[in-house]
Motif scaffolding. Structure first.
Motif, PDB file in Angstrom:
ATOM      1  N   PHE B 200       0.812  -1.220   0.000  1.00  0.00           N
ATOM      2  CA  PHE B 200       0.000   0.000   0.000  1.00  0.00           C
ATOM      3  C   PHE B 200       0.852   1.280   0.000  1.00  0.00           C
ATOM      4  O   PHE B 200       0.289   2.376   0.037  1.00  0.00           O
ATOM      5  N   ALA B 201       2.173   1.148   0.027  1.00  0.00           N
ATOM      6  CA  ALA B 201       3.017   2.339   0.231  1.00  0.00           C
ATOM      7  C   ALA B 201       2.707   3.473  -0.754  1.00  0.00           C
ATOM      8  O   ALA B 201       2.451   4.609  -0.327  1.00  0.00           O
ATOM      9  N   PRO B 202       2.677   3.222  -2.095  1.00  0.00           N
ATOM     10  CA  PRO B 202       2.391   4.342  -3.003  1.00  0.00           C
ATOM     11  C   PRO B 202       1.001   4.939  -2.758  1.00  0.00           C
ATOM     12  O   PRO B 202       0.834   6.164  -2.775  1.00  0.00           O
ATOM     13  N   LEU B 203       0.005   4.077  -2.497  1.00  0.00           N
ATOM     14  CA  LEU B 203      -1.357   4.546  -2.234  1.00  0.00           C
ATOM     15  C   LEU B 203      -1.397   5.427  -0.987  1.00  0.00           C
ATOM     16  O   LEU B 203      -2.023   6.498  -0.984  1.00  0.00           O
ATOM     17  N   LEU B 204      -0.727   4.994   0.081  1.00  0.00           N
ATOM     18  CA  LEU B 204      -0.813   5.729   1.346  1.00  0.00           C
ATOM     19  C   LEU B 204      -0.043   7.045   1.272  1.00  0.00           C
ATOM     20  O   LEU B 204      -0.508   8.069   1.780  1.00  0.00           O
ATOM     21  N   HIS B 205       1.122   7.024   0.631  1.00  0.00           N
ATOM     22  CA  HIS B 205       1.875   8.281   0.485  1.00  0.00           C
ATOM     23  C   HIS B 205       1.067   9.299  -0.320  1.00  0.00           C
ATOM     24  O   HIS B 205       1.025  10.483   0.015  1.00  0.00           O
ATOM     25  N   GLU B 206       0.416   8.842  -1.386  1.00  0.00           N
ATOM     26  CA  GLU B 206      -0.380   9.746  -2.220  1.00  0.00           C
ATOM     27  C   GLU B 206      -1.622  10.234  -1.462  1.00  0.00           C
ATOM     28  O   GLU B 206      -1.980  11.416  -1.546  1.00  0.00           O
ATOM     29  N   THR B 207      -2.278   9.335  -0.707  1.00  0.00           N
ATOM     30  CA  THR B 207      -3.455   9.727   0.074  1.00  0.00           C
ATOM     31  C   THR B 207      -3.088  10.815   1.084  1.00  0.00           C
ATOM     32  O   THR B 207      -3.812  11.808   1.241  1.00  0.00           O
ATOM     33  N   LEU B 208      -1.951  10.632   1.760  1.00  0.00           N
ATOM     34  CA  LEU B 208      -1.508  11.624   2.746  1.00  0.00           C
ATOM     35  C   LEU B 208      -1.134  12.943   2.078  1.00  0.00           C
ATOM     36  O   LEU B 208      -1.542  14.015   2.528  1.00  0.00           O
ATOM     37  N   ALA B 209      -0.377  12.859   0.980  1.00  0.00           N
ATOM     38  CA  ALA B 209       0.045  14.089   0.281  1.00  0.00           C
ATOM     39  C   ALA B 209      -1.181  14.877  -0.174  1.00  0.00           C
ATOM     40  O   ALA B 209      -1.229  16.106  -0.046  1.00  0.00           O
ATOM     41  N   LYS B 210      -2.187  14.163  -0.686  1.00  0.00           N
ATOM     42  CA  LYS B 210      -3.394  14.828  -1.174  1.00  0.00           C
ATOM     43  C   LYS B 210      -4.160  15.465  -0.009  1.00  0.00           C
ATOM     44  O   LYS B 210      -4.654  16.586  -0.124  1.00  0.00           O
ATOM     45  N   ALA B 211      -4.253  14.747   1.115  1.00  0.00           N
ATOM     46  CA  ALA B 211      -4.984  15.285   2.276  1.00  0.00           C
ATOM     47  C   ALA B 211      -4.336  16.567   2.777  1.00  0.00           C
ATOM     48  O   ALA B 211      -5.024  17.529   3.118  1.00  0.00           O
TER      49      ALA B 211
END
Lengths: 260, 260
Positions: B200-211
């Motif tokens: 999930f690393a790319p998904l979670l990094h992108e989710t956090l960056a977007k938030a």
């Protein structure tokens, strides 16, 4: 963005759809020279994705029938009907959904081409790191889709419907629910401290990096992990409604886990 | 790591404590030439932090009494007793806790020097980006602590006990609870898909960056945000106990927010 591998012979791939996933996939496929064009029910949206990539694009009626792969990137509910509109083709038809069965595509050569990432129109994504999960109706279809995915990402695996369902359930906790907790924090910060989530940026990036590198279970900190009942009570006094319940129940689960 | 600002005249600062926060603060203060030494109740731990930084270190009995600032970085409960051991000094005594009142330090020149970050012994932290929250018993104390914080970080603000309490409550949601949801996802992935949270690393990094970039509230996605009752029911069938309750209640709160 890294081009990971070049397939040989070159696959000719249609992207069908005009949303965020379709746009990002089209761009990545164009980069490795595999994109034959972009088509959608509303031809205008597909054309606006296709034009800057210098490939054909437009309405479904213009879709060529002699391509190798048709990647169907539309809303889950629309997959069967759009598949029907494609009609009979010799090439593989694959959807990009994490949740829908491969078998809603009623045709012999069918598959799944699922990129595990959240896509927005206004954000660049490094596709070479996005995990792709592949399923095929037979070994040849699986291998062809695997090879295509390996052109754009270094992180490609086979996964049947069961594994995709598990990934989706886990992603709801890891991604959708965590984002909601950030939204709660954002609201508390704005109302009660006059600042934005931005103030937590270094803390959150480090918390995530540590969870991925060391494991989230053993990285747990905070009042519940310490069994600090005094702080938990003080916090609960400042909450009400569903936020109070979320605080209670998540704290309880953290405390139960730490007792194991 | 960037040195943000050099104070003048040079402050002479003691770090008191030997945990992760003490270690990271000592290193940052040494870098800007302000660290007079590291002392703790167990002198051995303080010495092991002090030695590689080439400053004095040891037991509390060796603590010099003529320094400008004493930063007390010990567990919340130990702050009053360690402050008492320091005894009378002319310099400022400040603790690093996000939750404890400044007034547990029973002395005239007291303050708070709170770095909002999670610290581990084995992980490097870029201190220049860590937000520091400062409180002082008078304007002169506040200014001196502000200046010290500005030596090591570009992100420094004043914050009274109320604001610190709010930050702490919000951080529990944003950091501790999100980490627990990652731990649940990690457990589901390991048991049912044979993979780690790493997938999930790319998904979670992108989710956090977007938030952080766009705001978490408006970035919400997932079955509950879409009102996809069918998927929610399927997921609930696969869960039980507190996980089922967490899924239900967080989904309900997301749905309520989206109706607003």
């Amino acid at each position: 963005m890294t081009v990971v591998k070049q397939v040989s012979p070159q696959l000719r791939v249609a992207v069908i759809g005009a949303g965020n996933v379709a746009g990002h996939l089209a761009e990545a496929l164009a980069r490795v020279g595999c994109l034959a064009g972009v088509w959608s029910r509303n031809g205008n949206h597909a054309s606006s994705i296709a034009a800057p990539l210098n490939v054909p694009g437009g309405a479904m009626s213009d879709l060529p029938r002699d391509l190798d792969i048709y990647i169907l990137s539309v809303k889950d509910d629309a997959i069967p009907s759009v598949s029907a509109v494609i009609g009979p083709v010799a090439g593989i038809v694959a959807h990009t959904s994490g949740t829908v069965s491969m078998d809603v595509l009623v045709r012999e050569r069918r598959g799944v081409f699922y990129p595990l990432q959240t896509f927005s129109s206004n954000r660049q994504i490094d596709m070479s790191e996005v995990p792709f999960f592949i399923e095929g109706s037979d070994a040849d279809v699986s291998e062809t889709l695997m090879n295509l995915a390996l052109c754009i990402s270094s992180n490609v695996r086979y996964a049947g419907s069961d594994i995709r369902a598990t990934l989706h359930l886990a992603a709801v906790f890891a991604c959708n629910f965590t984002n909601h907790l950030w939204a709660i924090a954002e609201d508390i910060l704005r109302r009660e401290a006059g600042c934005s989530l931005d103030v937590f940026a270094p803390l959150l990036h480090e918390t995530l990096a540590k969870a991925i590198e060391c494991g989230a279970g053993i990285s747990q900190t905070g009042p519940a992990a310490r069994g600090d009942i005094h702080t938990i009570k003080k916090h609960l006094q400042r909450l009400d409604g569903l936020r109070e319940k979320i605080y209670q129940i998540v704290s309880q689960d953290i405390m139960n886990n730490n007792q194991n």
